[in-house]
Design a protein around this motif. Structure first.
Motif, PDB file in Angstrom:
ATOM      1  N   ARG A  40     -52.780 -38.754  -9.830  1.00 45.73           N
ATOM      2  CA  ARG A  40     -53.314 -37.474 -10.296  1.00 45.73           C
ATOM      3  C   ARG A  40     -52.451 -37.028 -11.457  1.00 45.73           C
ATOM      4  O   ARG A  40     -51.226 -37.164 -11.437  1.00 45.73           O
ATOM      5  CB  ARG A  40     -53.279 -36.440  -9.187  1.00 45.73           C
ATOM      6  CG  ARG A  40     -54.119 -36.919  -7.996  1.00 45.73           C
ATOM      7  CD  ARG A  40     -54.763 -35.834  -7.289  1.00 45.73           C
ATOM      8  NE  ARG A  40     -56.097 -35.701  -7.890  1.00 45.73           N
ATOM      9  CZ  ARG A  40     -56.912 -34.732  -7.598  1.00 45.73           C
ATOM     10  NH1 ARG A  40     -56.547 -33.793  -6.778  1.00 45.73           N
ATOM     11  NH2 ARG A  40     -58.105 -34.676  -8.140  1.00 45.73           N
ATOM     12  N   ASP A  50     -57.889 -37.715 -12.071  1.00 48.00           N
ATOM     13  CA  ASP A  50     -57.418 -38.953 -11.464  1.00 48.00           C
ATOM     14  C   ASP A  50     -57.412 -39.998 -12.566  1.00 48.00           C
ATOM     15  O   ASP A  50     -58.445 -40.235 -13.199  1.00 48.00           O
ATOM     16  CB  ASP A  50     -58.331 -39.399 -10.325  1.00 48.00           C
ATOM     17  CG  ASP A  50     -58.234 -38.484  -9.114  1.00 48.00           C
ATOM     18  OD1 ASP A  50     -57.158 -37.916  -8.882  1.00 48.00           O
ATOM     19  OD2 ASP A  50     -59.244 -38.335  -8.396  1.00 48.00           O
ATOM     20  N   ASP A  74     -50.554 -33.300  -6.919  1.00 50.36           N
ATOM     21  CA  ASP A  74     -50.137 -33.943  -5.674  1.00 50.36           C
ATOM     22  C   ASP A  74     -50.323 -35.456  -5.778  1.00 50.36           C
ATOM     23  O   ASP A  74     -51.446 -35.948  -5.895  1.00 50.36           O
ATOM     24  CB  ASP A  74     -50.954 -33.394  -4.505  1.00 50.36           C
ATOM     25  CG  ASP A  74     -50.564 -33.999  -3.168  1.00 50.36           C
ATOM     26  OD1 ASP A  74     -49.570 -34.749  -3.104  1.00 50.36           O
ATOM     27  OD2 ASP A  74     -51.260 -33.727  -2.179  1.00 50.36           O
ATOM     28  N   ASN A  75     -49.214 -36.174  -5.747  1.00 48.24           N
ATOM     29  CA  ASN A  75     -49.257 -37.634  -5.833  1.00 48.24           C
ATOM     30  C   ASN A  75     -48.555 -38.290  -4.643  1.00 48.24           C
ATOM     31  O   ASN A  75     -48.026 -39.397  -4.762  1.00 48.24           O
ATOM     32  CB  ASN A  75     -48.608 -38.108  -7.143  1.00 48.24           C
ATOM     33  CG  ASN A  75     -49.611 -38.169  -8.261  1.00 48.24           C
ATOM     34  OD1 ASN A  75     -50.676 -38.762  -8.115  1.00 48.24           O
ATOM     35  ND2 ASN A  75     -49.294 -37.540  -9.369  1.00 48.24           N
ATOM     36  N   ARG A  76     -48.567 -37.630  -3.503  1.00 49.45           N
ATOM     37  CA  ARG A  76     -47.870 -38.196  -2.334  1.00 49.45           C
ATOM     38  C   ARG A  76     -48.342 -39.605  -2.003  1.00 49.45           C
ATOM     39  O   ARG A  76     -47.523 -40.494  -1.763  1.00 49.45           O
ATOM     40  CB  ARG A  76     -48.036 -37.293  -1.122  1.00 49.45           C
ATOM     41  CG  ARG A  76     -47.159 -36.056  -1.187  1.00 49.45           C
ATOM     42  CD  ARG A  76     -47.390 -35.189   0.000  1.00 49.45           C
ATOM     43  NE  ARG A  76     -48.637 -34.469  -0.266  1.00 49.45           N
ATOM     44  CZ  ARG A  76     -49.038 -33.405   0.385  1.00 49.45           C
ATOM     45  NH1 ARG A  76     -48.322 -32.940   1.365  1.00 49.45           N
ATOM     46  NH2 ARG A  76     -50.171 -32.815   0.072  1.00 49.45           N
ATOM     47  N   GLU A  77     -49.654 -39.818  -1.988  1.00 47.04           N
ATOM     48  CA  GLU A  77     -50.176 -41.151  -1.654  1.00 47.04           C
ATOM     49  C   GLU A  77     -49.790 -42.180  -2.716  1.00 47.04           C
ATOM     50  O   GLU A  77     -49.394 -43.297  -2.392  1.00 47.04           O
ATOM     51  CB  GLU A  77     -51.686 -41.106  -1.480  1.00 47.04           C
ATOM     52  CG  GLU A  77     -52.127 -40.387  -0.232  1.00 47.04           C
ATOM     53  CD  GLU A  77     -53.643 -40.363  -0.086  1.00 47.04           C
ATOM     54  OE1 GLU A  77     -54.319 -41.255  -0.636  1.00 47.04           O
ATOM     55  OE2 GLU A  77     -54.139 -39.447   0.592  1.00 47.04           O
ATOM     56  N   ALA A  78     -49.930 -41.824  -3.972  1.00 45.59           N
ATOM     57  CA  ALA A  78     -49.579 -42.754  -5.052  1.00 45.59           C
ATOM     58  C   ALA A  78     -48.089 -43.058  -5.046  1.00 45.59           C
ATOM     59  O   ALA A  78     -47.691 -44.216  -5.226  1.00 45.59           O
ATOM     60  CB  ALA A  78     -49.993 -42.180  -6.409  1.00 45.59           C
ATOM     61  N   GLU A  80     -46.060 -42.979  -2.449  1.00 45.80           N
ATOM     62  CA  GLU A  80     -45.792 -43.850  -1.306  1.00 45.80           C
ATOM     63  C   GLU A  80     -46.202 -45.294  -1.622  1.00 45.80           C
ATOM     64  O   GLU A  80     -45.463 -46.239  -1.351  1.00 45.80           O
ATOM     65  CB  GLU A  80     -46.535 -43.348  -0.069  1.00 45.80           C
ATOM     66  CG  GLU A  80     -46.277 -44.191   1.161  1.00 45.80           C
ATOM     67  CD  GLU A  80     -47.013 -43.666   2.385  1.00 45.80           C
ATOM     68  OE1 GLU A  80     -47.054 -44.419   3.379  1.00 45.80           O
ATOM     69  OE2 GLU A  80     -47.537 -42.546   2.360  1.00 45.80           O
ATOM     70  N   TYR A  81     -47.385 -45.472  -2.198  1.00 43.08           N
ATOM     71  CA  TYR A  81     -47.851 -46.811  -2.565  1.00 43.08           C
ATOM     72  C   TYR A  81     -46.906 -47.462  -3.574  1.00 43.08           C
ATOM     73  O   TYR A  81     -46.487 -48.614  -3.400  1.00 43.08           O
ATOM     74  CB  TYR A  81     -49.270 -46.734  -3.146  1.00 43.08           C
ATOM     75  CG  TYR A  81     -49.775 -48.071  -3.622  1.00 43.08           C
ATOM     76  CD1 TYR A  81     -50.260 -49.005  -2.715  1.00 43.08           C
ATOM     77  CD2 TYR A  81     -49.755 -48.414  -4.978  1.00 43.08           C
ATOM     78  CE1 TYR A  81     -50.708 -50.247  -3.148  1.00 43.08           C
ATOM     79  CE2 TYR A  81     -50.201 -49.643  -5.417  1.00 43.08           C
ATOM     80  CZ  TYR A  81     -50.677 -50.559  -4.494  1.00 43.08           C
ATOM     81  OH  TYR A  81     -51.107 -51.788  -4.926  1.00 43.08           O
ATOM     82  N   ASN A  84     -43.529 -48.369  -1.970  1.00 48.84           N
ATOM     83  CA  ASN A  84     -43.651 -49.545  -1.099  1.00 48.84           C
ATOM     84  C   ASN A  84     -43.807 -50.827  -1.903  1.00 48.84           C
ATOM     85  O   ASN A  84     -43.152 -51.839  -1.611  1.00 48.84           O
ATOM     86  CB  ASN A  84     -44.828 -49.380  -0.133  1.00 48.84           C
ATOM     87  CG  ASN A  84     -44.562 -48.343   0.931  1.00 48.84           C
ATOM     88  OD1 ASN A  84     -43.419 -48.005   1.222  1.00 48.84           O
ATOM     89  ND2 ASN A  84     -45.615 -47.812   1.517  1.00 48.84           N
TER      90      ASN A  84
END
Length: 99
Positions: A40, A50, A74-78, A80-81, A84
């Motif tokens: 985002r 996006d 909010d880029n929490r998912e990105a 985390e990806y 990882n």
């Protein structure tokens, strides 16, 4: 926030997401792989968008500091990806990441 320039387009992305995107792009390039990562961002019109980045050995990406009071998307998912995948690609070949 940081300006991320990709394909002649500049977007504002949170510091952590921008830095991880750059690190991951470097690792992908070194290993000859490719991936598509969506984050985002704030576009030139000020709207949250996006943005999908095709990362490979030919990727030209620039990350620079920005002076803004805008709220980070909010880029929490990105994040985390990216974290990882960066950790996985940084590990010696064949070793689990929990060693």
């Amino acid at each position: 926030m940081k300006h991320v320039t990709f394909a002649e387009k500049s977007l504002l992305i949170g510091n952590e997401a921008a830095d991880l995107l750059m690190q991951y792009a470097r690792l992908i390039s070194e290993q000859g792989g490719s991936d598509v990562v969506t984050v985002r961002a704030i576009g030139v019109d000020g709207n949250v968008v996006d943005a999908s980045f095709l990362l490979n050995s030919a990727t030209v990406l620039m990350v620079e500091s920005a002076s803004t009071d805008a709220t980070e998307p909010d880029n929490r998912e990105a994040v985390e990806y990216l974290r990882n995948r960066t950790e996985e690609l940084s590990q010696p070949f064949g070793l689990p990441s929990d060693l």
